[in-house]
Motif scaffolding. Structure first.
Motif, PDB file in Angstrom:
ATOM      1  N   LYS A  31       0.830  -1.207   0.000  1.00  0.00           N
ATOM      2  CA  LYS A  31       0.000   0.000   0.000  1.00  0.00           C
ATOM      3  C   LYS A  31       0.870   1.265   0.000  1.00  0.00           C
ATOM      4  CE  LYS A  31      -4.082   0.194   2.017  1.00  0.00           C
ATOM      5  NZ  LYS A  31      -5.119   0.226   3.060  1.00  0.00           N
ATOM      6  N   GLU A  32       1.885   1.282   0.848  1.00  0.00           N
ATOM      7  CA  GLU A  32       2.768   2.447   0.897  1.00  0.00           C
ATOM      8  C   GLU A  32       3.566   2.590  -0.404  1.00  0.00           C
ATOM      9  OE1 GLU A  32       6.079   4.582   3.749  1.00  0.00           O
ATOM     10  OE2 GLU A  32       5.559   2.489   4.129  1.00  0.00           O
ATOM     11  N   LEU A  33       3.966   1.461  -0.952  1.00  0.00           N
ATOM     12  CA  LEU A  33       4.718   1.461  -2.207  1.00  0.00           C
ATOM     13  C   LEU A  33       3.882   2.057  -3.346  1.00  0.00           C
ATOM     14  CD1 LEU A  33       7.481   0.585  -3.208  1.00  0.00           C
ATOM     15  CD2 LEU A  33       6.524  -1.647  -3.706  1.00  0.00           C
ATOM     16  N   LEU A  34       2.620   1.716  -3.399  1.00  0.00           N
ATOM     17  CA  LEU A  34       1.724   2.280  -4.418  1.00  0.00           C
ATOM     18  C   LEU A  34       1.572   3.787  -4.251  1.00  0.00           C
ATOM     19  CD1 LEU A  34      -1.061  -0.440  -4.605  1.00  0.00           C
ATOM     20  CD2 LEU A  34       0.548   0.179  -6.404  1.00  0.00           C
ATOM     21  N   ARG A  35       1.413   4.233  -3.010  1.00  0.00           N
ATOM     22  CA  ARG A  35       1.230   5.658  -2.734  1.00  0.00           C
ATOM     23  C   ARG A  35       2.480   6.457  -3.110  1.00  0.00           C
ATOM     24  NH1 ARG A  35       2.895   8.898   0.948  1.00  0.00           N
ATOM     25  NH2 ARG A  35       3.722   7.286   2.311  1.00  0.00           N
ATOM     26  N   VAL A  36       3.634   5.990  -2.674  1.00  0.00           N
ATOM     27  CA  VAL A  36       4.879   6.713  -2.930  1.00  0.00           C
ATOM     28  C   VAL A  36       5.237   6.675  -4.415  1.00  0.00           C
ATOM     29  CG1 VAL A  36       7.358   6.782  -2.411  1.00  0.00           C
ATOM     30  CG2 VAL A  36       5.722   6.377  -0.580  1.00  0.00           C
ATOM     31  N   SER A  37       5.061   5.526  -5.051  1.00  0.00           N
ATOM     32  CA  SER A  37       5.398   5.436  -6.476  1.00  0.00           C
ATOM     33  C   SER A  37       4.475   6.324  -7.316  1.00  0.00           C
ATOM     34  CB  SER A  37       5.378   3.991  -6.969  1.00  0.00           C
ATOM     35  OG  SER A  37       4.112   3.427  -6.851  1.00  0.00           O
ATOM     36  N   GLU A  38       3.232   6.478  -6.905  1.00  0.00           N
ATOM     37  CA  GLU A  38       2.325   7.379  -7.630  1.00  0.00           C
ATOM     38  C   GLU A  38       2.867   8.810  -7.605  1.00  0.00           C
ATOM     39  OE1 GLU A  38      -2.292   8.992  -7.550  1.00  0.00           O
ATOM     40  OE2 GLU A  38      -1.680   7.436  -6.141  1.00  0.00           O
ATOM     41  N   ASN A  39       3.401   9.235  -6.464  1.00  0.00           N
ATOM     42  CA  ASN A  39       3.981  10.576  -6.371  1.00  0.00           C
ATOM     43  C   ASN A  39       5.171  10.729  -7.317  1.00  0.00           C
ATOM     44  OD1 ASN A  39       2.118  11.367  -4.452  1.00  0.00           O
ATOM     45  ND2 ASN A  39       3.420  10.800  -2.743  1.00  0.00           N
ATOM     46  N   PHE A  40       5.990   9.690  -7.414  1.00  0.00           N
ATOM     47  CA  PHE A  40       7.138   9.767  -8.315  1.00  0.00           C
ATOM     48  C   PHE A  40       6.706   9.723  -9.787  1.00  0.00           C
ATOM     49  CE2 PHE A  40       9.600   8.525  -4.496  1.00  0.00           C
ATOM     50  CZ  PHE A  40      10.471   9.605  -4.495  1.00  0.00           C
ATOM     51  N   VAL A  41       5.621   9.026 -10.089  1.00  0.00           N
ATOM     52  CA  VAL A  41       5.101   9.051 -11.463  1.00  0.00           C
ATOM     53  C   VAL A  41       4.643  10.470 -11.802  1.00  0.00           C
ATOM     54  CG1 VAL A  41       3.182   8.312 -12.951  1.00  0.00           C
ATOM     55  CG2 VAL A  41       4.457   6.623 -11.647  1.00  0.00           C
ATOM     56  N   LEU A  42       3.963  11.109 -10.873  1.00  0.00           N
ATOM     57  CA  LEU A  42       3.530  12.488 -11.110  1.00  0.00           C
ATOM     58  C   LEU A  42       4.739  13.402 -11.315  1.00  0.00           C
ATOM     59  CD1 LEU A  42       0.615  12.740  -8.536  1.00  0.00           C
ATOM     60  CD2 LEU A  42       0.447  12.486 -11.018  1.00  0.00           C
TER      61      LEU A  42
END
Length: 137
Positions: A31-42
């Motif tokens: 869950k945390e990995l999805l949240r943090v990776s989404e920020n890096f995609v942005l």
């Protein structure tokens, strides 16, 4: 993310750092990995990464950075290699290039944020001085 969790479970560094079983650790990270990776995609859309690579390579790069951000014991080159092992359509060199591009944006944003904060503090101090000067007269 399922692929990265699978890769992490296979990485010796990850296994050695786990307090629980690698499967438990990986599922807790998801869950945390999805949240943090989404920020890096942005972040990637503020740089050249979307012009240089396919969306799946950008996602893999963001996932590698997020994993490194959350689990410091895993190095970026190792993560790029693990992603390539999990999916041959993610060449480690291309993922690494995207990682570098995303990190350039991240660094630039960080520098701009600290410059803005420093400038804002100076502006507030100047405004406070001017306000004192106006009140004194």
């Amino acid at each position: 993310c399922r692929g990265c969790c699978c890769c992490c479970r296979r990485a010796e560094v990850f296994k050695n750092a786990c307090k629980n079983t690698p499967q438990q650790e990986a599922s807790e990270l998801r869950k945390e990995l999805l949240r943090v990776s989404e920020n890096f995609v942005l972040d990637s859309f503020m740089g050249f990464a979307p012009l240089l690579a396919q969306p799946r390579v950008i996602a893999a790069g963001a996932l590698a950075i997020a994993t490194r951000y959350i689990r410091r014991e895993m190095a970026i080159p190792e993560l790029c290699g693990l992603l390539n092992n999990a999916d041959a359509s993610l060449p480690a060199e291309k993922v690494r290039h995207v990682v570098d591009e995303i990190l350039n944006v991240f660094r630039t944003k960080s520098l701009a944020g600290s410059a803005t904060a420093a400038g804002g503090a100076a502006a507030l101090a100047g405004a406070a001085g001017a306000a004192r000067g106006l009140g004194a007269g």
